[in-house]
Write a protein that holds these residues in place. Structure first.
Motif, PDB file in Angstrom:
ATOM      1  N   ILE A  13      95.919  53.717 -24.977  1.00 57.02           N
ATOM      2  CA  ILE A  13      97.029  54.613 -24.663  1.00 57.02           C
ATOM      3  C   ILE A  13      96.997  54.984 -23.181  1.00 57.02           C
ATOM      4  CG2 ILE A  13      97.897  56.965 -25.057  1.00 57.02           C
ATOM      5  CD1 ILE A  13      97.263  56.541 -28.025  1.00 57.02           C
TER       6      ILE A  13
ATOM      7  N   SER B 236      99.885  54.409 -20.288  1.00 60.41           N
ATOM      8  CA  SER B 236     100.341  55.436 -19.356  1.00 60.41           C
ATOM      9  C   SER B 236     100.238  54.973 -17.908  1.00 60.41           C
ATOM     10  CB  SER B 236      99.533  56.719 -19.539  1.00 60.41           C
ATOM     11  OG  SER B 236      99.688  57.209 -20.838  1.00 60.41           O
TER      12      SER B 236
ATOM     13  N   GLN C 140     103.235  54.828 -28.500  1.00 60.70           N
ATOM     14  CA  GLN C 140     103.252  55.296 -27.108  1.00 60.70           C
ATOM     15  C   GLN C 140     104.132  54.385 -26.257  1.00 60.70           C
ATOM     16  OE1 GLN C 140     102.047  58.105 -25.901  1.00 60.70           O
ATOM     17  NE2 GLN C 140     102.797  57.623 -23.864  1.00 60.70           N
TER      18      GLN C 140
END
Length: 182
Positions: A63, A67, A97
């Motif tokens: 994740i 990002s 995500q």
């Protein structure tokens, strides 16, 4: 950047990644991702894509890679996310995500992909809920119709139905505020 220099940077990053993975030290992993945030090169992009596909990494690390990709390489990240969302080997929370990051985009291709994933009953619940929430950015009739169908279907998961109802409510508020501006 010359090819040899890019290769050296990639090899250094891969070595650092292997060392921190062997240490399993959360602070070292955090430092590694902060280092990736400061750098901007094709080698870093390659390492991040490899991290996303690496099954040995934790979901949290993957994740973080999503990002970093979205922040540092938004143009390339959205194309990668469109392809990687469909890969079932990647954990559902990581794919969710990616959906949230795609929700920040603005092209029609992303809206149609999100509608397709939301309509797929074999898809993970986490990904479907993220799709329902992300469709707020595409106030099309197709999105509203699909969200309404899911919200009214008693056979759907209650959490998904709730997410669809909330997305519909936000779409209604958004369209009312746009009408007031005109």
């Amino acid at each position: 950047m010359p090819h040899a220099k890019r290769r050296r940077i990639a090899e250094s990053l891969e070595y650092l990644d292997k060392r921190t993975r062997l240490l399993r030290d959360p602070r070292a992993r955090e430092t590694f991702f902060r280092l990736l945030m400061t750098m901007h090169s094709k080698a870093v992009l390659d390492v991040l894509v490899r991290l996303l596909r690496d099954a040995r990494l934790t979901t949290a690390d993957r994740i973080k890679a999503v990002s970093v990709l979205a922040l540092r390489y938004p143009g390339k990240a959205y194309g990668l996310f469109r392809n990687l969302i469909l890969v079932k080997d990647i954990p559902a929370t990581v794919r969710a995500q990616m959906v949230r990051e795609l929700g920040k985009g603005s092209t029609r291709n992303e809206g149609s992909l999100l509608r397709k994933l939301l309509a797929d009953t074999k898809e993970s619940l986490t990904v479907r809920i993220a799709c329902a929430e992300a469709l707020i950015n595409w106030p099309s009739l197709r999105s509203r119709k699909l969200l309404r169908m899911i919200a009214e279907n008693p056979r759907e998961n209650p959490m998904l139905r709730k997410a669809a109802r909330e997305a519909l409510a936000k779409l209604e508020r958004k369209s009312k505020s746009m009408l007031r501006r005109q």
